[in-house]
Design a protein around this motif. Structure first.
Motif, PDB file in Angstrom:
ATOM      1  N   UNK A   1       4.585  18.886  15.470  1.00 56.26           N
ATOM      2  CA  UNK A   1       3.254  18.674  15.140  1.00 56.26           C
ATOM      3  C   UNK A   1       2.274  20.126  14.612  1.00 56.26           C
ATOM      4  N   UNK A   2       3.228  21.214  14.927  1.00 55.17           N
ATOM      5  CA  UNK A   2       2.450  22.618  14.357  1.00 55.17           C
ATOM      6  C   UNK A   2       3.178  23.073  12.924  1.00 55.17           C
ATOM      7  N   UNK A   3       3.894  22.262  12.071  1.00 52.54           N
ATOM      8  CA  UNK A   3       4.871  22.648  10.794  1.00 52.54           C
ATOM      9  C   UNK A   3       6.248  22.277  10.676  1.00 52.54           C
ATOM     10  N   UNK A   4       6.723  22.534  11.970  1.00 51.70           N
ATOM     11  CA  UNK A   4       8.712  22.250  12.232  1.00 51.70           C
ATOM     12  C   UNK A   4       8.666  20.648  11.106  1.00 51.70           C
ATOM     13  N   UNK A   5      10.098  20.762  10.770  1.00 48.03           N
ATOM     14  CA  UNK A   5      10.219  19.063  10.416  1.00 48.03           C
ATOM     15  C   UNK A   5      11.062  18.768  10.960  1.00 48.03           C
ATOM     16  N   UNK A   6      11.643  19.329  11.586  1.00 46.30           N
ATOM     17  CA  UNK A   6      12.445  18.013  12.620  1.00 46.30           C
ATOM     18  C   UNK A   6      12.352  18.142  14.052  1.00 46.30           C
ATOM     19  N   UNK A   7      13.131  18.283  14.764  1.00 48.63           N
ATOM     20  CA  UNK A   7      13.046  18.481  16.579  1.00 48.63           C
ATOM     21  C   UNK A   7      13.777  17.409  16.830  1.00 48.63           C
ATOM     22  N   UNK A   8      15.475  18.175  17.763  1.00 48.47           N
ATOM     23  CA  UNK A   8      16.201  17.891  18.191  1.00 48.47           C
ATOM     24  C   UNK A   8      16.198  17.868  20.122  1.00 48.47           C
ATOM     25  N   UNK A   9      16.014  16.944  20.297  1.00 49.86           N
ATOM     26  CA  UNK A   9      15.234  16.391  21.647  1.00 49.86           C
ATOM     27  C   UNK A   9      16.520  16.406  22.905  1.00 49.86           C
TER      28      UNK A   9
ATOM     29  N   UNK B   1      18.883  10.359  32.180  1.00 51.51           N
ATOM     30  CA  UNK B   1      19.074   9.214  30.551  1.00 51.51           C
ATOM     31  C   UNK B   1      16.889   8.905  31.343  1.00 51.51           C
ATOM     32  N   UNK B   2      16.853   9.266  32.699  1.00 53.05           N
ATOM     33  CA  UNK B   2      15.362   8.716  32.750  1.00 53.05           C
ATOM     34  C   UNK B   2      13.970   9.387  31.774  1.00 53.05           C
ATOM     35  N   UNK B   3      14.643  11.184  31.416  1.00 53.38           N
ATOM     36  CA  UNK B   3      14.033  11.865  30.785  1.00 53.38           C
ATOM     37  C   UNK B   3      13.724  11.430  30.022  1.00 53.38           C
TER      38      UNK B   3
ATOM     39  N   UNK C   1      11.955  13.206  14.411  1.00 53.15           N
ATOM     40  CA  UNK C   1      12.948  13.430  15.863  1.00 53.15           C
ATOM     41  C   UNK C   1      14.222  12.487  16.655  1.00 53.15           C
ATOM     42  N   UNK C   2      15.124  13.412  16.743  1.00 53.36           N
ATOM     43  CA  UNK C   2      16.258  13.110  17.346  1.00 53.36           C
ATOM     44  C   UNK C   2      16.418  12.731  19.124  1.00 53.36           C
ATOM     45  N   UNK C   3      16.728  11.797  19.693  1.00 56.40           N
ATOM     46  CA  UNK C   3      16.305  12.172  21.022  1.00 56.40           C
ATOM     47  C   UNK C   3      18.311  12.519  21.564  1.00 56.40           C
ATOM     48  N   UNK C   4      18.257  12.566  22.195  1.00 61.15           N
ATOM     49  CA  UNK C   4      20.227  13.151  22.714  1.00 61.15           C
ATOM     50  C   UNK C   4      20.285  12.981  23.806  1.00 61.15           C
ATOM     51  N   UNK C   5      20.782  11.726  24.572  1.00 63.50           N
ATOM     52  CA  UNK C   5      20.855  12.039  25.688  1.00 63.50           C
ATOM     53  C   UNK C   5      22.678  12.394  25.542  1.00 63.50           C
ATOM     54  N   UNK C   6      23.092  13.645  26.008  1.00 60.45           N
ATOM     55  CA  UNK C   6      23.807  14.407  26.594  1.00 60.45           C
ATOM     56  C   UNK C   6      24.138  15.633  26.850  1.00 60.45           C
ATOM     57  N   UNK C   7      24.684  15.748  27.607  1.00 57.66           N
ATOM     58  CA  UNK C   7      24.617  17.372  28.354  1.00 57.66           C
ATOM     59  C   UNK C   7      24.806  18.779  27.588  1.00 57.66           C
ATOM     60  N   UNK C   8      24.491  19.696  28.126  1.00 57.86           N
ATOM     61  CA  UNK C   8      23.741  20.989  26.751  1.00 57.86           C
ATOM     62  C   UNK C   8      25.033  21.092  26.190  1.00 57.86           C
ATOM     63  N   UNK C   9      25.962  21.603  26.539  1.00 54.29           N
ATOM     64  CA  UNK C   9      27.450  21.973  25.975  1.00 54.29           C
ATOM     65  C   UNK C   9      28.098  20.835  24.755  1.00 54.29           C
ATOM     66  N   UNK C  10      27.891  20.219  25.249  1.00 56.34           N
ATOM     67  CA  UNK C  10      28.820  18.788  24.617  1.00 56.34           C
ATOM     68  C   UNK C  10      27.429  18.344  22.860  1.00 56.34           C
ATOM     69  N   UNK C  11      26.230  18.424  23.440  1.00 56.38           N
ATOM     70  CA  UNK C  11      25.239  18.195  21.984  1.00 56.38           C
ATOM     71  C   UNK C  11      25.197  20.033  21.538  1.00 56.38           C
TER      72      UNK C  11
END
Length: 182
Positions: free
Chosen positions: A61-69, A74-76, A93-103
């Protein structure tokens, strides 16, 4: 909870109705973005424990091009997708359901680099240092990338090789440290 400023300002965000996530309060979020700079000119954002996606959405919203979330819950991820839909710019935006280190490993194989990373994991002290070291090991950070680490008031983070501590905020029961890649 809402988007505070920028292109998507004043849109109310959905949150998960459980104790499995701890949303960053609007007060803390506003303070973090005030200290980073109000607005930005491009770049990639990673929110590795995204919860509602509020920090990554605020950054775009403040100017970055892309966010990986990224979130393992799964509910989150469903909530994040609803919040991304509020922006009417899902392609940013990319919404990724995964663990931290796998992502992180996926980002390494895709050679994605970040300019801003948000870290607010459970068991913060142990995770934050490991994640920061992995960000360097996998070469996931652009020069002068910022890492924003959020913890409770009782957690002390050590110095992390490869990073300079730029800012250290104590906001009520929350601590926020901003590191810059050396």
């Amino acid at each position: 909870m809402r988007i505070i400023s920028g292109k998507y300002a004043k849109r109310n965000l959905y949150t998960l109705k459980s104790n499995s996530t701890r949303p960053t309060s609007d007060k803390v979020k506003e303070s973090v973005f005030n200290s980073l700079g109000q607005f930005f000119s491009g770049g990639n954002v990673l929110d590795l424990y995204a919860g509602s996606g509020a920090l990554g959405i605020e950054a775009v919203s403040r100017g970055y091009d892309h966010a990986y979330l990224v979130d393992i819950n799964s509910q989150a991820c469903n909530i994040i997708k609803k919040n991304v839909a509020l922006t009417k710019e899902k392609d940013r935006f990319n919404v990724i359901r995964n663990s931290d280190f796998k992502a992180l490993k996926i980002f390494e194989t895709q050679t994605i680099k970040f300019d801003l990373v948000f870290l607010d994991p459970p068991y913060a002290k142990e995770k934050i240092v490991k994640v920061m070291n992995t960000l360097l090991k996998y070469d996931l950070l652009n020069d002068h990338a910022l890492v924003v680490a959020e913890t409770d008031q009782h957690t002390e983070l050590p110095e992390v090789d490869g990073f300079i501590l730029n800012k250290d905020h104590h906001l009520g029961r929350t601590k926020v440290k901003v590191y810059e890649r050396q």
